[in-house]
Design a protein around this motif. Structure first.
Motif, PDB file in Angstrom:
ATOM      1  N   HIS A   1       0.860  -1.188   0.000  1.00  0.00           N
ATOM      2  CA  HIS A   1       0.000   0.000   0.000  1.00  0.00           C
ATOM      3  C   HIS A   1       0.895   1.238   0.000  1.00  0.00           C
ATOM      4  O   HIS A   1       1.727   1.385   0.894  1.00  0.00           O
ATOM      5  N   ALA A   2       0.718   2.110  -0.987  1.00  0.00           N
ATOM      6  CA  ALA A   2       1.469   3.367  -1.032  1.00  0.00           C
ATOM      7  C   ALA A   2       0.482   4.497  -1.292  1.00  0.00           C
ATOM      8  O   ALA A   2      -0.294   4.431  -2.245  1.00  0.00           O
TER       9      ALA A   2
ATOM     10  N   GLN B   1       2.939   6.584  -4.569  1.00  0.00           N
ATOM     11  CA  GLN B   1       3.490   5.883  -5.733  1.00  0.00           C
ATOM     12  C   GLN B   1       4.173   4.584  -5.342  1.00  0.00           C
ATOM     13  O   GLN B   1       4.807   4.496  -4.294  1.00  0.00           O
TER      14      GLN B   1
ATOM     15  N   THR C   1      -2.319   1.866  -4.837  1.00  0.00           N
ATOM     16  CA  THR C   1      -1.621   3.146  -4.941  1.00  0.00           C
ATOM     17  C   THR C   1      -2.350   4.084  -5.898  1.00  0.00           C
ATOM     18  O   THR C   1      -3.263   3.679  -6.601  1.00  0.00           O
TER      19      THR C   1
END
Length: 86
Positions: free
Chosen positions: A28-29, A32, A47
């Protein structure tokens, strides 16, 4: 950052995630995710922006969320009250 010789077997949560090694798990970002050509990812990516270099290995699904800063016009239109019909 997961370096070329790195192996991660866990969920990753960060603002920006850069992978050059091996990852097994959800990633999970908020901003990015970048998969370099030496990356091997076995798990789902979540993301707003994704960059995958030629040669990277990826097995999983991708969920791309819209920018939180951009208003969702469709949602606003759906919740706006409608005038009565005659």
């Amino acid at each position: 950052i997961v370096g070329e010789s790195g192996v991660v077997k866990a969920e990753i949560r960060s603002e920006i995630v850069i992978i050059s090694g091996e990852v097994h798990g959800e990633v999970h970002a908020k901003s990015q995710i970048t998969l370099h050509k030496t990356a091997s990812v076995f798990g789902n990516l979540h993301t707003k922006s994704l960059m995958i270099e030629d040669g990277a290995q990826f097995n999983g699904s991708v969920e791309m969320a819209p920018s939180a800063a951009a208003p969702n016009k469709n949602k606003a239109q759906q919740t706006a009250p409608q005038p009565p019909t005659t």
